[in-house]
Scaffold this active site. Structure first.
Site, PDB file in Angstrom:
ATOM      1  N   LYS A  89       0.920  -1.191  -0.044  1.00 37.71           N
ATOM      2  CA  LYS A  89       0.125   0.286  -0.125  1.00 37.71           C
ATOM      3  C   LYS A  89       0.811   1.440   0.063  1.00 37.71           C
ATOM      4  O   LYS A  89       2.077   1.267   0.267  1.00 37.71           O
ATOM      5  CB  LYS A  89      -0.887   0.053   1.310  1.00 37.71           C
ATOM      6  N   TYR A 124     -12.920  -2.763  -3.263  1.00 41.16           N
ATOM      7  CA  TYR A 124     -13.251  -2.653  -1.795  1.00 41.16           C
ATOM      8  C   TYR A 124     -14.884  -2.372  -1.869  1.00 41.16           C
ATOM      9  O   TYR A 124     -15.402  -1.735  -1.054  1.00 41.16           O
ATOM     10  CB  TYR A 124     -12.629  -1.193  -1.264  1.00 41.16           C
ATOM     11  N   PHE A 180     -15.781   5.202   6.539  1.00 42.47           N
ATOM     12  CA  PHE A 180     -14.164   5.484   6.019  1.00 42.47           C
ATOM     13  C   PHE A 180     -13.827   5.175   4.500  1.00 42.47           C
ATOM     14  O   PHE A 180     -12.916   5.396   4.115  1.00 42.47           O
ATOM     15  CB  PHE A 180     -13.305   4.885   6.824  1.00 42.47           C
ATOM     16  N   ARG A 237      -2.109 -14.637   4.325  1.00 43.10           N
ATOM     17  CA  ARG A 237      -3.053 -13.794   5.515  1.00 43.10           C
ATOM     18  C   ARG A 237      -2.442 -13.782   6.773  1.00 43.10           C
ATOM     19  O   ARG A 237      -2.359 -12.960   7.623  1.00 43.10           O
ATOM     20  CB  ARG A 237      -4.415 -14.302   5.491  1.00 43.10           C
ATOM     21  N   THR A 241      -6.168  -6.741  10.525  1.00 37.69           N
ATOM     22  CA  THR A 241      -6.601  -5.543  10.102  1.00 37.69           C
ATOM     23  C   THR A 241      -5.827  -4.300  10.774  1.00 37.69           C
ATOM     24  O   THR A 241      -5.102  -3.540  10.347  1.00 37.69           O
ATOM     25  CB  THR A 241      -7.899  -5.308   9.605  1.00 37.69           C
ATOM     26  N   ARG A 299       2.011  -6.764   9.360  1.00 34.93           N
ATOM     27  CA  ARG A 299       1.265  -5.550  10.133  1.00 34.93           C
ATOM     28  C   ARG A 299       1.714  -5.259  11.402  1.00 34.93           C
ATOM     29  O   ARG A 299       1.992  -4.050  11.992  1.00 34.93           O
ATOM     30  CB  ARG A 299      -0.122  -5.455   9.981  1.00 34.93           C
ATOM     31  N   ASN A 313      -2.080   0.356   7.003  1.00 31.48           N
ATOM     32  CA  ASN A 313      -1.671  -1.382   7.355  1.00 31.48           C
ATOM     33  C   ASN A 313      -0.718  -2.003   6.390  1.00 31.48           C
ATOM     34  O   ASN A 313      -0.396  -2.989   6.441  1.00 31.48           O
ATOM     35  CB  ASN A 313      -2.985  -1.760   7.925  1.00 31.48           C
ATOM     36  N   HIS A 326      -2.277  -5.346   1.486  1.00 31.22           N
ATOM     37  CA  HIS A 326      -3.663  -6.003   1.250  1.00 31.22           C
ATOM     38  C   HIS A 326      -3.195  -7.472   0.958  1.00 31.22           C
ATOM     39  O   HIS A 326      -2.251  -7.861   0.454  1.00 31.22           O
ATOM     40  CB  HIS A 326      -4.353  -5.270   0.255  1.00 31.22           C
ATOM     41  N   GLU A 362      -9.302 -11.245  -7.529  1.00 30.60           N
ATOM     42  CA  GLU A 362      -8.451 -10.199  -7.459  1.00 30.60           C
ATOM     43  C   GLU A 362      -7.225 -10.288  -8.396  1.00 30.60           C
ATOM     44  O   GLU A 362      -6.636  -9.205  -8.794  1.00 30.60           O
ATOM     45  CB  GLU A 362      -8.039 -10.117  -5.992  1.00 30.60           C
TER      46      GLU A 362
HETATM   47  N1  UDP Z   1      -9.950  -0.070   6.713  1.00 31.45           N
HETATM   48  C1  UDP Z   1     -10.048   1.240   7.360  1.00 31.45           C
HETATM   49  N2  UDP Z   1     -10.840   1.385   8.439  1.00 31.45           N
HETATM   50  C2  UDP Z   1     -11.533   0.235   8.962  1.00 31.45           C
HETATM   51  C3  UDP Z   1     -11.666  -0.940   8.491  1.00 31.45           C
HETATM   52  C4  UDP Z   1     -10.390  -1.051   7.250  1.00 31.45           C
HETATM   53  O1  UDP Z   1      -9.410   2.095   6.957  1.00 31.45           O
HETATM   54  O2  UDP Z   1     -12.065   0.483  10.109  1.00 31.45           O
HETATM   55  C5  UDP Z   1      -9.122  -0.108   5.620  1.00 31.45           C
HETATM   56  C6  UDP Z   1      -7.846  -0.975   5.779  1.00 31.45           C
HETATM   57  O3  UDP Z   1      -6.859  -0.365   5.081  1.00 31.45           O
HETATM   58  C7  UDP Z   1      -7.885  -2.350   5.601  1.00 31.45           C
HETATM   59  C8  UDP Z   1      -8.872  -2.259   4.130  1.00 31.45           C
HETATM   60  O4  UDP Z   1      -9.812  -0.940   4.615  1.00 31.45           O
HETATM   61  O5  UDP Z   1      -6.899  -3.147   5.072  1.00 31.45           O
HETATM   62  C9  UDP Z   1      -9.682  -3.282   3.931  1.00 31.45           C
HETATM   63  O6  UDP Z   1     -10.764  -3.632   4.988  1.00 31.45           O
HETATM   64  P1  UDP Z   1     -10.789  -5.271   5.290  1.00 31.45           P
HETATM   65  O7  UDP Z   1     -11.942  -5.303   6.176  1.00 31.45           O
HETATM   66  O8  UDP Z   1     -10.911  -5.937   4.022  1.00 31.45           O
HETATM   67  O9  UDP Z   1      -9.324  -5.712   6.006  1.00 31.45           O
HETATM   68  P2  UDP Z   1      -8.181  -6.535   5.560  1.00 31.45           P
HETATM   69  O10 UDP Z   1      -8.597  -7.656   4.691  1.00 31.45           O
HETATM   70  O11 UDP Z   1      -7.401  -5.488   4.626  1.00 31.45           O
HETATM   71  O12 UDP Z   1      -7.570  -7.088   6.582  1.00 31.45           O
HETATM   72 MG    MG Z   2      -9.934  -7.576   3.110  1.00 34.80          MG
END
Ligand code: UDP
Ligand code: MG
Length: 159
Positions: free
Chosen positions: A15, A55, A63, A91, A97, A108, A118, A121, A132
């Site tokens: 990112k 997304y 957000f 993962r 996250t 992370r 974070n 992705h 994806e």
């Molecule tokens: N995100 C954010 N605020 C939140 C939750 C998620 O800005 O409260 C962002 C963060 O960059 C995250 C991305 O949205 O990595 C995608 O969210 P997801 O729930 O899919 O989490 P991930 O799969 O990346 O752990």
């Molecule tokens: Mg995700």
């Protein structure tokens, strides 16, 4: 030697925060050291259309606009990784996250403090990984090659 059993693929995005903080090499080397094979990589700028698809599960969140702005703030690096049950393995390496609560030792957990910024992705299921990878890479940008260390990364009965 046949390695057909280990060709599951997943998408990782490095990112904008990681690009700005100079963490690209550190992040990629963690996957490499794990024994995960890189089969595609490119730097690219993301646009609204692609981010809306990527997304879509977050489109109604408060957000979302700031997430889109963040993801467009500088180029990202898209990486396609391949391996045995690689979606899950990647993962786990990334951590949860909310980075400041992510397990120490994870990417992370070691490299970030934010929920939004974070650093990576990673696809969250084999189904989404397939979509994806196709979203971010053309077929001829994914490389099929043999990796000389595979005999030592996987046991014969795992390949
Ligand atoms: N995100 C954010 N605020 C939140 C939750 C998620 O800005 O409260 C962002 C963060 O960059 C995250 C991305 O949205 O990595 C995608 O969210 P997801 O729930 O899919 O989490 P991930 O799969 O990346 O752990
Ligand atoms: Mg995700």
């Amino acid at each position: 030697m046949n390695f057909d059993g280990v060709n599951e693929k997943t998408l990782v995005l490095i990112k904008p925060d990681a690009i700005q903080r100079g963490l690209t090499g550190e992040i990629i080397s963690r996957f490499e050291r794990k024994g995960i094979k890189m089969v595609g990589i490119k730097m690219m700028g993301l646009d609204d259309d692609l981010l809306k698809q990527h997304y879509s599960h977050l489109a109604d969140k408060s957000f979302f606009p700031s997430l889109v702005k963040f993801m467009k703030s500088s180029p990202i690096i898209a990486v396609c990784f391949e391996g045995l049950e690689v979606v899950n393995a990647v993962r786990l390496l990334c951590g949860i996250t909310k980075a400041r609560e992510a397990e120490a030792g994870s990417i992370r957990g070691d490299l970030a403090m934010s929920v939004s910024c974070n650093v990576v992705h990673a696809s969250d299921s084999t189904e989404n990984a397939k979509k994806e990878v196709e979203r971010f890479f053309k077929a001829d940008e994914i490389h099929d090659y043999s990796k000389s260390d595979y005999e030592h990364v996987y046991a014969e009965d795992e390949r």
